[in-house]
Design a protein around this motif. Structure first.
Motif, PDB file in Angstrom:
ATOM      1  N   PRO A   1      20.772  10.905  35.927  1.00 33.72           N
ATOM      2  CA  PRO A   1      19.327  10.840  35.698  1.00 33.72           C
ATOM      3  C   PRO A   1      18.636  11.996  36.415  1.00 33.72           C
ATOM      4  N   PRO A   2      17.771  12.720  35.745  1.00 31.15           N
ATOM      5  CA  PRO A   2      17.083  13.846  36.404  1.00 31.15           C
ATOM      6  C   PRO A   2      16.180  13.353  37.521  1.00 31.15           C
ATOM      7  N   ALA A   3      15.983  14.198  38.516  1.00 31.72           N
ATOM      8  CA  ALA A   3      15.143  13.832  39.658  1.00 31.72           C
ATOM      9  C   ALA A   3      13.707  13.569  39.224  1.00 31.72           C
ATOM     10  N   ARG A   4      13.266  14.245  38.161  1.00 33.38           N
ATOM     11  CA  ARG A   4      11.921  14.031  37.633  1.00 33.38           C
ATOM     12  C   ARG A   4      11.873  14.550  36.204  1.00 33.38           C
ATOM     13  N   ALA A   5      10.841  14.166  35.516  1.00 34.66           N
ATOM     14  CA  ALA A   5      10.689  14.583  34.127  1.00 34.66           C
ATOM     15  C   ALA A   5      10.400  16.080  34.041  1.00 34.66           C
ATOM     16  N   GLY A   6      10.802  16.680  32.933  1.00 35.27           N
ATOM     17  CA  GLY A   6      10.462  18.072  32.676  1.00 35.27           C
ATOM     18  C   GLY A   6      11.460  19.087  33.177  1.00 35.27           C
ATOM     19  N   LEU A   7      12.570  18.636  33.769  1.00 36.04           N
ATOM     20  CA  LEU A   7      13.571  19.591  34.243  1.00 36.04           C
ATOM     21  C   LEU A   7      14.288  20.229  33.055  1.00 36.04           C
ATOM     22  N   PRO A   8      14.617  21.514  33.134  1.00 40.46           N
ATOM     23  CA  PRO A   8      15.346  22.155  32.039  1.00 40.46           C
ATOM     24  C   PRO A   8      16.761  21.587  31.952  1.00 40.46           C
ATOM     25  N   PRO A   9      17.326  21.481  30.749  1.00 42.55           N
ATOM     26  CA  PRO A   9      18.644  20.883  30.584  1.00 42.55           C
ATOM     27  C   PRO A   9      19.779  21.834  30.946  1.00 42.55           C
ATOM     28  N   ALA A  10      20.882  21.245  31.410  1.00 45.24           N
ATOM     29  CA  ALA A  10      22.106  21.997  31.688  1.00 45.24           C
ATOM     30  C   ALA A  10      23.272  21.261  31.049  1.00 45.24           C
ATOM     31  N   LEU A  11      24.270  22.020  30.594  1.00 48.04           N
ATOM     32  CA  LEU A  11      25.484  21.436  30.032  1.00 48.04           C
ATOM     33  C   LEU A  11      26.693  22.132  30.648  1.00 48.04           C
ATOM     34  N   TYR A  12      27.675  21.334  31.071  1.00 49.25           N
ATOM     35  CA  TYR A  12      28.862  21.824  31.754  1.00 49.25           C
ATOM     36  C   TYR A  12      30.094  21.589  30.884  1.00 49.25           C
ATOM     37  N   VAL A  13      30.985  22.598  30.806  1.00 49.52           N
ATOM     38  CA  VAL A  13      32.177  22.523  29.966  1.00 49.52           C
ATOM     39  C   VAL A  13      33.405  22.838  30.817  1.00 49.52           C
ATOM     40  N   HIS A  14      34.361  21.928  30.820  1.00 48.66           N
ATOM     41  CA  HIS A  14      35.547  21.995  31.690  1.00 48.66           C
ATOM     42  C   HIS A  14      36.641  22.913  31.154  1.00 48.66           C
ATOM     43  N   GLY A  15      37.701  23.034  31.928  1.00 47.63           N
ATOM     44  CA  GLY A  15      38.840  23.856  31.558  1.00 47.63           C
ATOM     45  C   GLY A  15      39.992  23.055  30.977  1.00 47.63           C
TER      46      GLY A  15
END
Length: 340
Positions: free
Chosen positions: A45-59
């Motif tokens: 859950p984001p710390a607050r609304a409006g944070l830009p999204p991030a996506l992580y991709v594994h090896g």
């Protein structure tokens, strides 16, 4: 991967029951159903609304769990999600059996298009680094920044530790290795992987080691485990042989997003000597070298990587989290339409 290879023999609707995947405090898992693939997504859950999204991709051989140490350190900066690539973690095999770099990149793009989260801050480790490089080159509209941890980009002199991965790509080798290592315990396998991937295996906590053993036991029960490994290894080798505009180094040169490159001085899988070539290839890049890190800096030195990412945002003028204005959003859209 050759298009003549048959699809994976274990479609999602006939998979066996296995132990549940570990979920750290504050995390949740969900399944996302898309054409030809079902992806498991790990989020916080984001710390607050409006944070830009991030996506992580594994090896290769990894999962979204590989990012569980880093994500909470960025809770106040981005809205965190990590994906299990098809056939890895808790994601079933792709219906079409495509484990190529392009196939995995297509899965990431499909998820971002379907979720509407783009553009995102995109992270990739090893195989995931090659995958997100292809995504960023093909779909710059989906990427705000790119962070690559020991990306699996082609090397002329392959690291000695990476040779087994290359051999795994040879037809029949996975089956032979399975027979030869039938008596190996999950603990022995995890110790081997840890010795290969960490600059200092002693940095793995007892709890982290136990969790890794449990996850290895779970994966070994999956009938498609070695098939996914072998086909993805073959996909990496095939990608290394591509030239022209489809070559990974040529695609690195096409990436428009500000890029953070992270290399470990003790990496046995991706040569530290490739750091300077990568810094030249990615047009807007910053290089972080960690002399004592191995192949998985986000697990070994998550605090250092989190700090470097925050500095990347500051250097690129990314608006402070939660303080984005309508004018900024409109400017971004205009830039995307002209960035091609």
């Amino acid at each position: 991967m050759s298009s003549t290879e048959p699809p994976s023999a274990s479609p999602a609707n006939v998979l066996p029951k296995v132990a549940a995947v570990k979920v750290a405090d504050g995390e949740r898992l969900r399944s996302v159903h898309l054409p030809d693939i079902t992806l498991t997504v790990r989020s916080r859950p984001p710390a607050r609304a409006g944070l830009p999204p991030a996506l992580y991709v594994h090896g290769l051989s990894g999962s979204s769990q590989n990012w569980s140490a880093l994500m909470p350190l960025l809770d106040g900066v981005v809205d965190n999600e990590a994906v299990d690539l098809p056939g890895f973690g808790d994601s079933p095999p792709p219906d079409d059996g495509d484990y190529s770099i392009t196939g995995h990149a297509r899965a990431v793009v499909r998820y971002l298009d379907a979720s509407g989260r783009g553009p995102v801050h995109l992270f990739g480790n090893s195989l995931g680094g090659a995958v997100v490089t292809r995504v960023a080159a093909a779909r710059p509209d989906l990427v705000r920044t790119l962070t690559l941890v020991s990306p699996a980009l082609p090397e002329i002199r392959v690291q000695r530790g990476a040779v087994p991965t290359g051999l795994l790509a040879v037809p029949g080798v996975a089956a032979l290795f399975t027979r030869l290592t039938r008596e190996w315990t999950a603990e022995q396998r995890v110790r081997g992987v840890t010795a290969l991937c960490y600059g200092d295996p002693g940095r793995v906590s007892e709890e982290g080691f136990r969790n890794a053993v449990e996850e290895m036991e779970r994966r070994l029960q999956l009938p498609y485990f070695w098939d996914a490994m072998a086909r993805t290894a073959r996909g990496i080798v095939n990608a290394y042989t591509l030239g022209g505009q489809h070559g990974l180094w040529r695609q690195a040169e096409r990436v428009l997003a500000p890029t953070l490159l992270v290399y470990g001085g003790r990496d046995q899988l991706v040569g530290h000597r490739m750091a300077q070539r990568a810094a030249r290839a990615f047009r807007d890049s910053r290089l972080l070298t960690l002399p004592d890190a191995g192949h998985v800096a986000m697990m070994e030195y998550p605090e250092t990587l989190a700090t470097a990412f925050r500095e990347l945002l500051a250097d690129t003028g990314e608006p402070a989290a939660g303080e984005r204005t309508d004018a900024v959003v409109e400017d971004e859209t205009a830039n995307q339409s002209t960035g091609g």
